[in-house]
Design an enzyme around this catalytic site. Structure first.
Site, mmCIF file in Angstrom:
data_model
loop_
_atom_site.group_PDB
_atom_site.id
_atom_site.type_symbol
_atom_site.label_atom_id
_atom_site.label_comp_id
_atom_site.label_asym_id
_atom_site.label_seq_id
_atom_site.Cartn_x
_atom_site.Cartn_y
_atom_site.Cartn_z
ATOM 1 N N ASP A 312 0.756 -1.304 0.014
ATOM 2 C CA ASP A 312 -0.089 0.033 -0.018
ATOM 3 C C ASP A 312 0.998 1.019 0.037
ATOM 4 O O ASP A 312 1.821 1.331 0.667
ATOM 5 C CB ASP A 312 -0.761 -0.056 1.180
ATOM 6 C CG ASP A 312 -2.152 -0.968 1.096
ATOM 7 O OD1 ASP A 312 -2.463 -0.745 -0.030
ATOM 8 O OD2 ASP A 312 -2.407 -1.525 2.061
ATOM 9 N N ASP A 349 -8.090 23.628 10.139
ATOM 10 C CA ASP A 349 -7.974 22.124 9.639
ATOM 11 C C ASP A 349 -6.814 21.506 10.333
ATOM 12 O O ASP A 349 -5.934 21.918 10.300
ATOM 13 C CB ASP A 349 -7.563 22.411 8.137
ATOM 14 C CG ASP A 349 -7.520 20.946 7.291
ATOM 15 O OD1 ASP A 349 -7.798 20.007 8.123
ATOM 16 O OD2 ASP A 349 -7.475 21.006 6.185
ATOM 17 N N GLU A 353 -2.037 17.611 6.585
ATOM 18 C CA GLU A 353 -1.976 18.487 5.252
ATOM 19 C C GLU A 353 -2.346 19.709 5.521
ATOM 20 O O GLU A 353 -1.519 20.846 4.956
ATOM 21 C CB GLU A 353 -2.954 17.968 4.230
ATOM 22 C CG GLU A 353 -2.501 16.373 3.576
ATOM 23 C CD GLU A 353 -3.125 15.278 4.471
ATOM 24 O OE1 GLU A 353 -3.799 15.530 5.486
ATOM 25 O OE2 GLU A 353 -2.844 14.243 4.001
ATOM 26 N N SER A 389 -12.532 21.309 1.414
ATOM 27 C CA SER A 389 -12.940 21.703 2.762
ATOM 28 C C SER A 389 -12.523 23.323 2.499
ATOM 29 O O SER A 389 -12.211 23.833 1.584
ATOM 30 C CB SER A 389 -11.800 21.370 3.720
ATOM 31 O OG SER A 389 -10.425 21.702 3.411
ATOM 32 N N ASP A 524 -5.252 -4.338 6.462
ATOM 33 C CA ASP A 524 -5.936 -4.154 7.670
ATOM 34 C C ASP A 524 -7.467 -4.075 7.689
ATOM 35 O O ASP A 524 -7.950 -4.449 8.655
ATOM 36 C CB ASP A 524 -5.265 -2.886 8.347
ATOM 37 C CG ASP A 524 -5.371 -1.686 7.808
ATOM 38 O OD1 ASP A 524 -5.852 -1.685 6.643
ATOM 39 O OD2 ASP A 524 -4.894 -0.729 8.155
#
Lengths: 688, 566
Positions: A312, A349, A353, A389, A524
């Protein structure tokens, strides 16, 4: 009263040659002399039978006051030692696992559970051992989780150190991929409701105990194939030695049974035969020391065979967090203006990021903000639906950042007519493996924020290592093909699967397998479960869901996806060790022939003395030296069997060449030296 | 050793090397069903045979059906030959009025020829009618060779194919091997031998007066036709008892050289065919190299032993090579070369008395056979025997690279190891156990003409030779009921208990997927692999026999050095 017992942290690896383990292994070597135990291993069984028969001959010698008494006793004793040394090797390999199993058993001691009634409110205290699959229990802060299960309500921090050895607590919450809790761990804060998923005796801890103890160890496919080879060789040598008896009668060089047994034991592959099971157990143990729980030896062996590794992207190849590295402004917009908008929209936020955008804006010097948004500003969080956002400021200004197509659509909706001038930038960023975030204020597009994926350190070297081993790495990512290609290139993986879904992932695995490749992957989530089951080696993260853990054939207690690479290396090492010792064992026969054959026939055919190229002192010392060498070499190789042969990731042909030189050619030469030295020692001690 | 002697061996090897690829390519055509330049002539006959026998060309067989067809064909052939030998007195082409062969000898002879062994407890010129020679022995010389080729082709297909259930059609392979390969070469080769003076007639033996004035009987018969397939099919059973030492079977140095070429020809070509069919000719050349190395070592030791001569004879003032039991028209070099070639393969034809070889030179044929006839080997049987060793080597050494061993991309797992070890197990069991019985029972020692180590070598050689389906004899061992039956059983198992596991191995390999070769898989055509293969062959194959050999030729050699005779 609930158990408030303090949890001990599971101890990490002890040294391989811990004195406690050695003492215990010595004690454990004797019960393994039981012929029923030895019968599993035809090579060592033959040695034990030989040891027994020579003992009878020794007894007969004693009765008849034969001159052979001392010699027969010496051979018999060394044959018994040969068997004991092999037993010791196996006991040593089991040692660390046994110590760990004992610890785990302690943490399994009686706990009680708060069983929730069908109405969901009444609580009854029962013994944890009485819980069945489907029961629902409540676990409060300080309680020990009574059984394996899934959190169905609430979230809590949990101390899993009893199982993983890691002291940092983890968060488990209902829903999603972090819902599994393990019996024997402890809730540190908050209250959770757990649905039990296993019956007593089948829990993770139970499985773990039996795995580390090796109680249910089954021979792996390769071990079976090798055992067949060894049994075949044993039969061949049995015939060669058995027929030698009449041949020597014909030749007038009658041989005693003791001498024939000595020859037989020296010729059959006792070195690998004695160490075979120790190698397998030690391989499992090495995986365990890396905090990976392999559900079977077969899985570890398969890891060595892996051709394709599915990794991944997020968490394995890159750090989870992307960082903002650049803000590209539209022509008509002032640089400061765009930076400020980006800054404002990201202040509330809390994602990594978002924080990195704030940091970038501050560092660029255009913003000297105090880190506080105007009062009444409304934060619009990111959602998978809107894919953007932003903030709504009190003056009515709306700022949005997010996926370019989503932001463009929003601008158009608000009545703006966005220009296409930034399209090129968006593509450039995507092509470079970054994530472009389009930034817009009300009806205007201000610029593009360049979020960059940060590679984990040393990944490029690791992939190069894997390539040298002949393993292809495939990166799995939800990113678009452009971004995926760029990251794949930067990380140095061989291939990638972009915009991956559980289905495409499954298809990829099946495709690889159809072309004859073995596939390994980590996962997972519950939706990883089918792929984990399909893969030849599936490693589930301990933090993952119960479904994932059940589908996988290994569980990484540290939940570190890069661990897969180490497991592959251990698997390879395991197979290499077997091959190296087999080759060594077979190559040893050359010297043993030269020691024993001239000794056997020196009386009848003095001319045969020419073949005694080692110039061994007497016939008896020659035979005894070969037998002693044969026994001691097992002990000498125990460390190699337990640690595995040195592994360097290189092409197969070069690995083969090196190992052939060391274990093949070395295997021919070493016994010549060893037998000669033992003979000199026997002569010096006047034991001949 | 002389330069001429060496030159002969080198030229011999170079010619074989030059013929390997063209013949190999031809074999690929034949067995992949393609058209060859002989097709216009042969195809009508081939089709007729299929029509008469009801063979469906496209019907492919799984390994067990293939093995059953092979067994059935061989056993029917046994019954046919046995009846022929027992009734030859009533049948035509019997100008010498040969009586029927005794039952135990007929059993031994029939098994011997059906298994491509050609062990002979009789002398052809005193025991067989021309019909028995032509329709009985020569028939088996052709078809037993064709059976060997067919099995080898099936095994190669097993290696080459992936996810397949079948290995080909036994009847088609058998027919094509006979019609396209063995017959054409035999026709040309037979004519060449006739040119060299090998008789080809159906007359009764000629009685002539020799120069000394004695009356002498000269044997005749259809010799050339049988001589060529005797070598080409690595059969080795002579028309007359003296085999290729007889001036009728092998009159000139040229015929001698030509016969040696015939022996290696097809086995070498098959090795190239293998490489081509697995789509990597390097695989074939790697095996070819391993075979060549052992061949070279064997010849060197044999030639060195013979050229060095006998120290006991030297003491008598006679210098030079050991020429006891040799045809002077061949000499030491050609005799040593012939002995090496004939035992590297399962041919067993001889042009000199092996019994009279120096002990170490005599050890060479013995060891060659103990390896299982895989140095070029019998037609077909050499290749499939070698492939078994390749699989074993891949398994033992392959683990050392840290993967489940792969042979051409196919994983070598339990089943493959099982069949490979089964095939390898046979040689020591069948060679050593009967030898042990023979030295214990009075019948085993009754017909032995020498004692001591040399006598032991003779018994060991007999069982080694019959087990390896070679058929050459060390002499000195006479026929009796015990040996007729024991060697017969030995030949039967020596053939089928290698061939059947080899086919099973091929069946298992055919069903596998092949994973693509990468940096993680080692190549089976590298020098290091050839070295490993040689190591495995010598350590696993030969060392098993070291105790037995050391009581035979090795101790004999050491004793000769000390002045002992037998």
């Amino acid at each position: 009263m609930l158990s408030q017992r303090r949890l001990e942290r599971r101890p990490k690896a002890r040294s391989l040659f811990d004195s406690a383990i050695i003492t215990r292994a010595i004690a454990d070597s004797f019960p393994k002399l039981d012929p029923r135990w030895q019968a599993r291993n035809p090579v060592m069984f033959i040695v034990e039978v030989g040891a027994f028969v020579t003992l009878i001959f020794f007894a007969r010698d004693l009765a008849s006051h034969s001159q052979q008494t001392g010699f027969d006793l010496a051979i018999s004793l060394w044959l018994w030692f040969t068997v004991l040394f092999a037993n010791f090797a196996e006991a040593m390999a089991e040692g660390r696992g046994k110590a760990q199993a004992e610890f785990l058993r302690r943490s399994k001691s009686d706990t009680s559970a708060k069983l929730l009634g069908p109405d969901g409110t009444t609580v009854r205290t029962v013994a944890a051992s009485a819980l069945r699959k489907g029961d629902v229990v409540m676990v409060d802060a300080g309680d020990i989780v009574p059984a394996d299960g899934d959190v169905i309500k609430g979230a809590a921090t949990i101390d899993e150190s009893a199982i993983t050895g890691e002291s940092a607590p983890v968060i488990r919450e209902s829903g999603g991929d972090r819902s599994a809790v393990t019996g024997g761990t402890r809730v540190l804060s908050d209250q959770i409701v757990v649905r039990v998923t296993t019956n007593p005796g089948e829990s993770f801890l139970d499985r773990m105990i039996s795995l580390v103890e090796g109680a249910k160890r089954q021979k792996t496919p390769n071990e079976i194939a090798l055992s067949i080879l060894l049994a075949g060789l044993t039969i061949i040598f049995l015939i060669a030695v058995a027929t030698l008896a009449p041949f020597s009668v014909y030749a007038g060089a009658h041989q005693t049974v003791t001498v024939l047994i000595a020859l037989l034991v020296c010729l059959i592959p006792t070195t690998i035969g004695g160490l075979l099971s120790a190698i397998g157990i030690a391989g499992m143990d090495r995986v365990m020391q890396r905090n990976v729980l392999a559900m079977s030896g077969r899985a570890v062996e398969a890891a060595g065979d892996v051709d394709t590794l599915l990794l991944d992207k997020t968490g394995t190849i890159t750090l989870g967090n992307r960082q903002a590295v650049e803000i590209v402004t539209a022509k008509a917009v002032a640089k400061n203006d765009a930076a400020l908008a980006a800054y404002l929209s990201s202040l509330p936020d809390e994602t990594p990021e978002g924080r990195s955008i704030v940091l970038l804006a501050q560092n660029s010097g255009v913003v000297s903000g105090d880190g506080v948004l105007p009062k009444d500003a409304i934060f619009v969080p990111f959602s998978a639906y809107t894919r953007m956002s932003g903030v709504d400021l009190p003056d009515g200004t709306q700022i949005r950042k997010g996926a370019p197509d989503a932001v463009l659509a929003w601008v158009r909706e608000s009545g703006g007519a966005p220009s296409t001038e930034l399209e090129g930038e968006v593509e450039r960023i995507a092509r470079a493996g970054g994530t472009p975030l389009l930034l817009a204020r009300s009806k205007n597009v201000l610029g593009v924020i360049y979020l960059k994926d940060i590679l984990k350190p040393n990944m490029t070297e690791r992939f190069a290592r894997l390539r040298a081993m002949g393993i292809r790495t495939v990166m799995i990512t939800g990113d678009n093909p452009l971004t995926a290609a760029a990251i794949a290139k930067e990380a140095g993986v061989d291939d990638f699967l972009a915009q991956a879904t559980p289905e495409t992932k499954m298809d990829l695995i099946k495709r690889e397998q159809a072309s004859g490749r073995l596939v390994a992957m980590t996962g997972d989530g519950t939706n990883d479960a089918p792929a984990l089951a399909q893969a030849d080696v599936g490693v589930a993260m301990n933090s993952g869901t119960q479904a994932a853990k059940e589908a996988a054939n290994m569980v990484d207690l540290d939940s570190d996806p890069t661990k897969l690479i180490e497991v592959v290396e251990i698997g390879k090492q395991l197979l290499m060790t077997r091959g190296a010792l087999t080759t060594f064992s077979i190559a040893n026969d050359v010297a043993k022939y030269f020691a024993i054959l001239p000794a056997m026939f020196a009386t009848a055919y003095p001319a045969m003395g020419v073949l005694n190229i080692m110039r061994l002192t007497t016939s008896q010392s020659a035979i005894l030296s070969a037998v002693i060498f044969n026994a001691l070499i097992i002990i000498a190789l125990v460390p190699l069997a337990l640690r595995g042969v040195k592994y360097t990731p290189r092409g197969a042909n070069s690995v083969l060449f090196n190992n052939v030189m060391i274990y093949g050619v070395g295997g021919i030469i070493i016994p010549f030296v060893g037998i000669k030295l033992i003979d000199m020692m026997l002569a010096a001690l006047h034991l001949t | 050793m002389t330069a001429i002697g060496w030159l002969q061996a080198v030229i011999y090897f170079l010619i074989i090397l030059a013929l390997t690829k063209p013949l190999g390519l031809y074999l690929v055509r034949v067995f992949e069903g393609g058209r060859t330049w002989l097709s216009p002539v042969i195809e009508p006959i081939e089709k007729l045979i299929y029509r008469l026998c009801g063979v469906r060309v496209d019907e492919e067989m799984p390994w067990y059906t293939y093995a059953l067809a092979m067994l059935g064909f061989s056993l029917a052939g046994f019954a046919y030959l046995y009846v022929l030998l027992r009734t030859q007195q009533w049948l035509p082409f019997n100008p010498q009025h040969m009586p029927p062969m005794a039952p135990d000898l007929a059993w031994n002879t029939a098994v011997s020829f059906l298994t491509n062994t050609n062990w002979q407890f009789y002398s052809g010129e005193n025991a067989l009618s021309y019909l028995s020679q032509m329709a009985g022995l020569a028939w088996h010389n052709f078809v037993s060779a064709a059976v060997g080729i067919a099995i080898a082709v099936a095994v190669v297909r097993g290696v080459a194919r992936t996810s397949a259930k079948t290995l080909g059609n036994f009847w088609v392979d058998l027919t094509r091997a006979t019609l396209y390969v063995l017959l054409p070469i035999s026709v040309v080769g037979g004519l060449l031998l006739v040119m060299q003076g090998v008789p080809q007639n159906l007359h009764a033996y000629q009685t002539v007066s020799s120069l000394e004035g004695f009356s002498q009987q000269i044997t005749g018969g259809p010799m050339a036709s049988q001589e060529v397939i005797k070598e080409l099919g690595t059969n080795g059973g002579g028309f007359v008892g003296a085999n290729s030492a007889s001036p009728n079977e092998n009159p000139t140095p040229f015929s001698n050289f030509f016969e040696m070429l015939l022996i290696f020809l097809i086995p070498a070509g098959l090795v190239y065919m293998y490489g081509k069919m697995v789509k990597d000719t390097r695989q074939g050349w790697a095996i070819f190299t391993a075979m060549s190395v052992i061949f070279a070592i064997g010849f060197t030791v044999a030639y060195w032993g013979e050229a060095g001569g006998n120290p006991l004879v030297h003491q008598l003032g006679v210098a030079g090579a050991n020429l006891e039991g040799k045809e002077l028209r061949f000499g030491a070099a050609a005799s040593a070369l012939f002995a090496t070639v004939t035992t590297d393969t399962s041919c067993g034809a001889v042009n000199a008395a092996l019994d009279s070889f120096m002990p170490l030179a005599g050890l060479v044929p013995l060891v060659n056979m103990q390896l299982g006839e895989i140095i070029f080997g019998g037609v077909g049987s050499g290749l499939y025997g070698m492939i078994v060793f390749v699989v074993l080597t891949v398994f033992i050494a392959g683990l050392m690279v840290g993967r489940t061993p792969e042979f051409l991309g196919k994983k070598i797992e339990r089943r493959e190891v099982q069949f490979a070890i089964l095939a390898v197990l046979v040689t020591p069991v069948l060679c050593l156990v009967p030898t042990a019985v023979a030295v214990l029972v009075p019948q085993g020692l009754a017909t032995l003409s020498n004692n001591g180590a040399h006598g032991f070598s003779e018994i060991l050689y007999a069982f080694t030779s019959t087990n390896a389906n070679n058929g050459s004899a060390f002499a000195g061992l006479g026929s009796n009921l015990f040996y007729n039956i024991a060697t017969g059983v030995n030949m039967m198992f020596g053939r089928f208990s290698v061939a059947i596991p080899a086919l099973a191995l091929a069946g298992a390999l055919a069903g596998k997927k092949a994973s693509p070769m990468g940096a993680g898989t080692f190549t089976t055509h590298s020098p290091i692999f050839v070295g490993l293969l040689l190591g495995t062959i010598i350590i696993v194959g030969a060392l098993t026999f070291l105790p037995a050999d050391s009581l035979g030729p090795i101790v004999e050699h050491l004793q000769v050095l000390q002045g002992k005779t037998f």
